[in-house]
Design an enzyme around this catalytic site. Structure first.
Site, PDB file in Angstrom:
ATOM      1  N   ASP A 127       2.041   7.732   5.732  1.00  0.00           N
ATOM      2  CA  ASP A 127       1.699   6.308   5.797  1.00  0.00           C
ATOM      3  C   ASP A 127       1.103   5.959   7.156  1.00  0.00           C
ATOM      4  O   ASP A 127       0.582   6.832   7.848  1.00  0.00           O
ATOM      5  CB  ASP A 127       2.958   5.478   5.489  1.00  0.00           C
ATOM      6  CG  ASP A 127       2.637   4.197   4.742  1.00  0.00           C
ATOM      7  OD1 ASP A 127       1.838   3.406   5.270  1.00  0.00           O
ATOM      8  OD2 ASP A 127       3.159   3.985   3.636  1.00  0.00           O
ATOM      9  N   HIS A 168       2.401  -1.505   7.313  1.00  0.00           N
ATOM     10  CA  HIS A 168       2.480  -0.939   5.963  1.00  0.00           C
ATOM     11  C   HIS A 168       3.546   0.154   5.873  1.00  0.00           C
ATOM     12  O   HIS A 168       4.398   0.147   4.974  1.00  0.00           O
ATOM     13  CB  HIS A 168       1.092  -0.402   5.604  1.00  0.00           C
ATOM     14  CG  HIS A 168       0.928   0.087   4.211  1.00  0.00           C
ATOM     15  ND1 HIS A 168       1.221   1.375   3.828  1.00  0.00           N
ATOM     16  CD2 HIS A 168       0.465  -0.530   3.088  1.00  0.00           C
ATOM     17  CE1 HIS A 168       0.947   1.521   2.537  1.00  0.00           C
ATOM     18  NE2 HIS A 168       0.486   0.382   2.074  1.00  0.00           N
ATOM     19  N   SER A 196       1.317  -0.009  -3.435  1.00  0.00           N
ATOM     20  CA  SER A 196       1.960   0.571  -2.248  1.00  0.00           C
ATOM     21  C   SER A 196       3.433   0.204  -2.164  1.00  0.00           C
ATOM     22  O   SER A 196       4.238   0.975  -1.664  1.00  0.00           O
ATOM     23  CB  SER A 196       1.316   0.025  -0.968  1.00  0.00           C
ATOM     24  OG  SER A 196       0.195   0.762  -0.615  1.00  0.00           O
TER      25      SER A 196
END
Ligand SMILES: *[C@@H]1O[C@H](CO)[C@@H](O)[C@H](O)[C@H]1NC(C)=O
Ligand SMILES: *[C@@H]1O[C@H](CO)[C@@H](O)[C@H](O)[C@H]1NC(C)=O
Ligand SMILES: *[C@@H]1O[C@H](CO)[C@@H](O)[C@H](O)[C@H]1NC(C)=O
Ligand SMILES: *[C@@H]1O[C@H](CO)[C@@H](O)[C@H](O)[C@H]1NC(C)=O
Length: 742
Positions: free
Chosen positions: A138, A203, A529
């Site tokens: 990630d 994220h 996601s």
């Protein structure tokens, strides 16, 4: 080609692209070259790679200049800087299985666990759970986040071989976050990022805390969604492999290096919320990396993509991946809007500002244009299109053209905005000024009012949580059919991916927009996601009870126990939600599993018509002889927990046979009867219709024969087979796909 994380600021419809973005990143001259596993021509694998390159470049010096990285642990490959002609020459060498250009991908961009039944007091196997290591590929992680506190956790499990810095701007690991690495093989500096596993985007912090975050009481975003934040497996350990960078995205060669490292470090489950490529299974870094992980007993869970609702948009669709679609929970975030005529409407989004005045003047973007040439752009409230004098002190009404119109209007002294859109209406966007998104019919109401009076006014109130019917598949969630194979259903499963509250980075404001001064330890994000780590966490949860299960068995357990969803709500049916909504607690005891090993996948690729050489490059051997491997009757050999029949003709009926084998993981003495659901126009028969298991007979085979009439412009029909015992129901969707529908 550019790869994305699947989240929050979702891609805009292509129609608007010309107004918004320049081009995506171009191809470069990095190549990834796969060699046969048995090619060793020097003292070491590295020396072998140099020898191969030297034979191309003419000297060892030039070879080492061009070599970027040697993958030496789990597959025999290297990354190098090459011209296209050199790459072609390399592909022709005997030792070389394939050479493909490095591409850049983008990351796909609290309550969700209760919603799917994994409550705080769900049964847990804490002793084993704390031995489970989840690896995420990630944007990095925030080590100081409360979600990664290690209270009550002992040292990392003995099998752990990973490491953690020290790194710049990274406070370090502990017994929760046990590993962190970063991969940036192109060597280009990224001024918007930090060369360390630290997360400047948010994220990776969000996905990791969703998957395995420790309990954090009182998590919320400005009072919204208040509750205890936690991951699926709060006692599991986390390892972060940073492969996505703020400016360049996520490079194939970094993704492969991270898979190589994660496999060798000893992770149990890999979760990757990064955009895959549609098409071939053998030339995509996520497909290739996860194949090697699968061979080492590690399940990879991946996001399906945010390119819905168009058909055929699902990515990360290799059969050994668990591909995750995104659905909504019963929480939506909306703002009440008051109009000057006393009417009240409502819009969607997270806007944390209560109006200071009762009403603000309201104007349309078209009416505040700088001049007549910029009207087309000011309709979308784009930068440099509006007259600051006409914007100041007002709420502006615009159509969705680019994320960040709130920043533009605020920058010109405006109060806030209404955004009219036909898309993205199921996921709440975050705003840095009073703002909300409305659909066309609400938009018409506002417009009619705006044009009915000389001095229109309005007020947008602070967002609130409201309850909505759920689950439903997010409009942005990528849909089947699978562009990689007509005979394999994708996505596999769906999980919550709308308005998910989880940990965030202190290094970025909530919107990341110019002028935004909102920071928070927690935030909402939406995307496949966010759905992916829910399933990654559930896989780790199952593994904590069933540590010896293969990746295919865990995947089967999650899929056959998923909660059935309705094609009345989601007309794309299984192409939207796969086998249904994730149901982690049931997946621990599925009754039966559809298990398989790597040979089954290779047979499947042969059956799909992949040539022996490209399969060979996937598994690290020379050409695979498919005619040796294929069952003589030509029947599809993959023991997949779903079945998909593609019509072969739009005039004649199509028949298909699915051979499957189930393994009893419930009580030794068990009897299962088949229950078939067949849609109109389709006959489904199963043989035998009863499966009896005993201590001596743990595996049973059966055959499903499907006959479908041609279908009139219908894309998908849904049937199913459920094996039922007195205790368990093991459900597999049977999908009939009509390639002639448009
Ligand atoms: C990273 O560390 C360097 C050196 O200590 C410091 O100058 C810089 O401000 C840090 N960056 C961030 C974003 O914290
Ligand atoms: C538009 O939004 C309003 C307010 O949320 C809702 O009541 C209405 O059903 C929506 N209309 C359409 C066509 O979706
Ligand atoms: C592949 O296998 C088939 C069947 O065993 C055999 O007839 C054929 O010669 C093999 N081909 C090669 C190139 O080895
Ligand atoms: C399976 O079918 C048999 C024969 O029809 C029946 O006796 C048995 O009760 C069924 N078992 C279950 C679990 O439904």
């Amino acid at each position: 080609m550019s790869r994305k994380i699947c989240n929050d600021r979702l891609p805009l419809p292509y129609l608007l692209l010309y107004l918004v973005f320049a081009s995506v990143s171009a191809a470069n001259d990095f190549y990834i070259v796969f060699l046969r596993d048995d090619v060793v021509s020097g003292r070491s694998t590295l020396q072998t790679h140099l020898n191969v390159l030297a034979s191309l470049k003419g000297s060892e010096y030039d070879a080492s200049e061009s070599l970027v990285y040697s993958y030496t642990k789990n597959f025999n490959a290297f990354a190098a800087k090459l011209s296209e002609a050199e790459a072609r020459k390399l592909s022709d060498m005997d030792e070389v299985l394939s050479a493909f250009p490095n591409r850049y991908h983008k990351p796909h961009t609290t309550k969700s666990w209760e919603f799917i039944g994994l409550t705080p007091n769900a049964k847990r196997n804490l002793k084993v759970e704390s031995n489970i290591i989840v690896g995420l590929l990630d944007t990095g992680i925030t080590p100081q986040s409360e979600s990664f506190k290690d209270d009550g956790l002992g040292p990392p499990p003995a099998k752990w071989k990973g490491s953690c810095g020290p790194f710049a701007n990274f406070s370090g690991c502990n017994n929760k976050l046990i590993g962190a690495k970063y991969f940036k093989l192109d060597g280009n500096p990224d001024p918007a990022d930090i060369l360390s596993p630290v997360d400047v985007d948010g994220h990776g912090t969000h996905t990791s805390s969703t998957l395995a975050g420790s309990l954090v009481p009182n998590a919320n975003l400005y009072g919204l969604a208040k509750g205890t934040a936690r991951g699926a497996v709060p006692s599991a350990r986390v390892a972060m492999y940073k492969v996505c960078w703020a400016s360049s995205g996520c490079a194939d060669m970094d993704i492969l290096a991270a898979f190589d490292a994660a496999i060798s470090d000893g992770v149990d489950v890999i979760s990757i919320s990064i955009g895959g490529l549609t098409g071939s299974y053998t030339s995509d870094s996520i497909a290739v990396g996860s194949f090697h992980a699968m061979r080492k007993g590690i399940l990879t869970v991946a996001s399906a993509g945010n390119d819905g609702p168009g058909h055929g948009s699902v990515s990360n669709h290799a059969p050994w991946l668990l591909t995750v679609a995104a659905s909504g929970t019963d929480r939506q975030l909306r703002s009440k809007v008051e109009l000057g005529n006393g009417a009240t409407v409502s819009g969607i989004g997270v806007s944390m500002f209560e109006p200071k005045e009762k009403m603000y003047p309201l104007a349309s973007g078209v009416d505040v244009a700088k001049n007549s040439d910029t009207k087309e752009e000011s309709r979308y409230c784009l930068e440099n299109s509006m007259d600051p004098g006409k914007v100041k002190g007002k709420l502006i009404y615009c159509k969705l053209g680019s994320w960040g119109a709130d920043s533009v209007v605020k920058g010109l002294g405006g109060i806030g905005i209404f955004i009219e859109s036909e898309v993205f209406l199921d996921a709440a966007q975050l705003y840095m000024a009073p703002a909300t998104m409305v659909n066309a019919s609400t938009g018409k109401k506002i417009n009619d009012y705006m044009h009915s009076t000389k001095s229109p006014s309005a007020a947008i109130h602070k967002s609130e949580e409201i309850k909505v019917p759920a689950p439903f598949v997010a409009s942005f969630s990528s849909r089947g059919p699978n562009s990689g194979s007509k005979n394999l259903l994708k996505p596999d499963i769906t999980a919550p991916g709308i308005n998910i509250l989880a940990s965030y980075t202190p290094l970025k404001s909530l919107t990341g927009l110019k002028g935004d001064k909102q920071y928070s330890k927690f935030t909402f994000m939406s995307g496949t996601s966010m759905a992916c780590p829910h399933v990654g966490g559930a896989a780790a949860y199952v593994k904590s009870f069933r540590p010896n299960w293969s990746p295919a068995a865990i995947k089967s357990a999650l899929m056959t126990t998923a909660k059935q969803m309705s094609s009345k709500v989601d007309k794309d049916a299984e192409f939207a939600y796969g086998s249904g909504q994730l149901n982690p607690t049931r997946a621990v005891n599925p009754g039966l599993v559809y298990d398989m090993d790597d040979i089954s996948y290779i047979q499947f690729l042969c059956h799909e018509g992949y040539d022996g050489a490209s399969i060979g490059s996937l598994i690290g051997q020379g050409t695979v002889n498919c005619s040796k491997l294929l069952p003589s009757n030509g029947v599809d050999a993959i023991n997949y927990p779903t079945m998909q029949l593609a019509l072969k003709s739009n005039k004649e009926p199509t028949a298909g046979v699915f051979r499957r084998r189930v393994t009893n993981v419930g009580p030794d003495e068990s009897v299962y009867n088949a229950t078939i659901k067949a849609p109109a126009g389709v006959e489904i028969a199963v043989k035998p219709a009863t499966l009896s298991f005993s201590k001596a007979a743990r595996r049973r085979s059966f055959k499903v024969v499907v006959k479908a009439k041609p279908m009139n412009n219908v894309l998908i029909l849904s049937g199913s087979i459920t094996w039922k015992s007195t205790r368990y129901g093991v459900r597999s969707p049977i999908v009939i796909y009509n390639p002639w529908a448009n």
